[in-house]
Design an enzyme around this catalytic site. Sequence first.
Site, short mmCIF file in Angstrom:
data_model
loop_
_atom_site.label_atom_id
_atom_site.label_comp_id
_atom_site.label_asym_id
_atom_site.label_seq_id
_atom_site.Cartn_x
_atom_site.Cartn_y
_atom_site.Cartn_z
N PRO A 26 0.79 -1.78 0.19
CG PRO A 26 -1.04 -1.90 2.00
CD PRO A 26 0.05 -2.29 1.48
CE1 TYR A 27 5.78 5.79 1.52
CE2 TYR A 27 7.36 3.08 0.40
CZ TYR A 27 8.09 5.10 1.12
OH TYR A 27 8.30 5.87 0.59
CB ALA A 28 4.76 0.45 -3.29
CB SER A 84 -0.08 6.40 -1.00
OG SER A 84 2.25 6.35 -0.43
#
Length: 327
Positions: free
Chosen positions: A157-159, A161
Site C-alpha cells: 500500500p505504501y508503494a 500511495s
Amino acid sequence: MRREANQGPAPARVVVTGAAGFIGSHLVEALLADGITVVGVDRRAPRLDPAAAANLGAVLGHPDFTLVTADLQSCALTPLFQQADAVLHFAALPGVRDSWGEPFAEYTACNVFATERVLSACEDAHVPRLVYASSSSVYGTRNGATHEESAPRPASPYAVSKLAGEQLCLAHAGKTTSTLTAVALRLFTVYGPRQRPDMLIGRALTAALGGPELSLYGDGSHERDFTYVGDVVRAATTAATRRIGTTVLNVGAGVSTSVLDVLSAVEELTGHPVPLKRLPAQPGDVDATLADRSRAAALLDWKPRTALLEGISHQLRHLTAADPLRP
Ligand code: NAD
C-alpha cells in the site's frame, strides 16, 4: 548548488516539506549553505519531538530559515508558497511494512491527499517547479535494473500511495493551463547520518554498538540499491533548477547489495558482531532493487559520489558523535 549554463536563475526561496525528517533536514542544510532562503514545513515540532529537534539542530535559529509546524492535510499552503522558486515535497508517511490495513487511511491522507493539496497550492502561488520524493518501491519485485519506462508494479500500500503521488504530479503539470513543471525522483533506499530509526543500516549499527538486536526479516539475501543521502540531496537540488521539463527520474547508486553484505560491512566498521533476531519475510518487501540511472545522468548530469562503505562510516561517525557513551 553549482551553477551551470543549462540551469535557470539561482533560486532565492525554496520550500521544503518534511523538513524535520531525515532527508528533508539534509535538504534544508544544503540549501541554506548555498545562501538560499528556506521555508520548512513539517507537522513534527522540534519543541515536542526529540528526533525532529536532532534532525534540525544545525539549522534552527539560522536567519534564512523559517520552520512552519503544520499538517499539510489542512494548513493554508498558498501563502507559504508565494514567491517560492521551487517546492521540494519530501513529506510523507514512509515505510512499507506498516502500510497494510487500517493504517493505510493515514498513508493516503499524508501521501496522496496532502500531495494533491501541495500541487494545487503550487499552481495557485505560481510556483514554477515541484520536486517530488517518489520511491523505488513503485517498481515492485524485478530482476535486474529498473528503468523509468518499466511498468510500475507496486507491491505494498505504501508503494501504491507513492505512485499515486507521482501520478498527481504528472496530472497537474500536464494541465494545459499549468505553468508548473514537476520532477518526480524515485529514490532508492536512502541512508546516511540521521537515517530514520526504522531503516536497516541505522538499526544494524545501533545493534552492533550494544543497542537492541536487529530484527532481520527473511534470510538476508534480499538486495537493495543503497543510496547515500548527500547524493540524493545533490539530485534534488539540481532537479529544482535544471532546465528540464516534467519527468520521472531514478535516483539510485546503481549497485545492488544484499542485506547480509551490509551486515558484514557494519561488523567490519564497528569491530562488533550484529546480534540478530530472525523473523519471517514481510509482505511488501521486494527481493531486490536496482536503479538504471542513465536518465538522471543524462538530464541532471548526476551520478553518485559516495560508495557504500564510505557512507556507512559517515553514518557510524555521526551515531557515535551523537552518543559518546557508545562503545
Ligand atoms: P521521514 O519520516 O524522516 O521524513 C518525512 C517527514 O514528513 C517527517 O518529518 C514527517 O513529520 C513529515 N510529514 C509526514 N506527513 C506530514 C503531513 N501530513 N504534514 C506535514 N508533515 C508531514 O522520511 P524520509 O526517510 O526522510 O523520507 C522523505 C521522503 O522520501 C518521503 O516522501 C519518502 O516517501 C521518500 N523516500 C524515502 C526513502 C528512504 O529510503 N528514506 C526512499 C524512497 C522514498
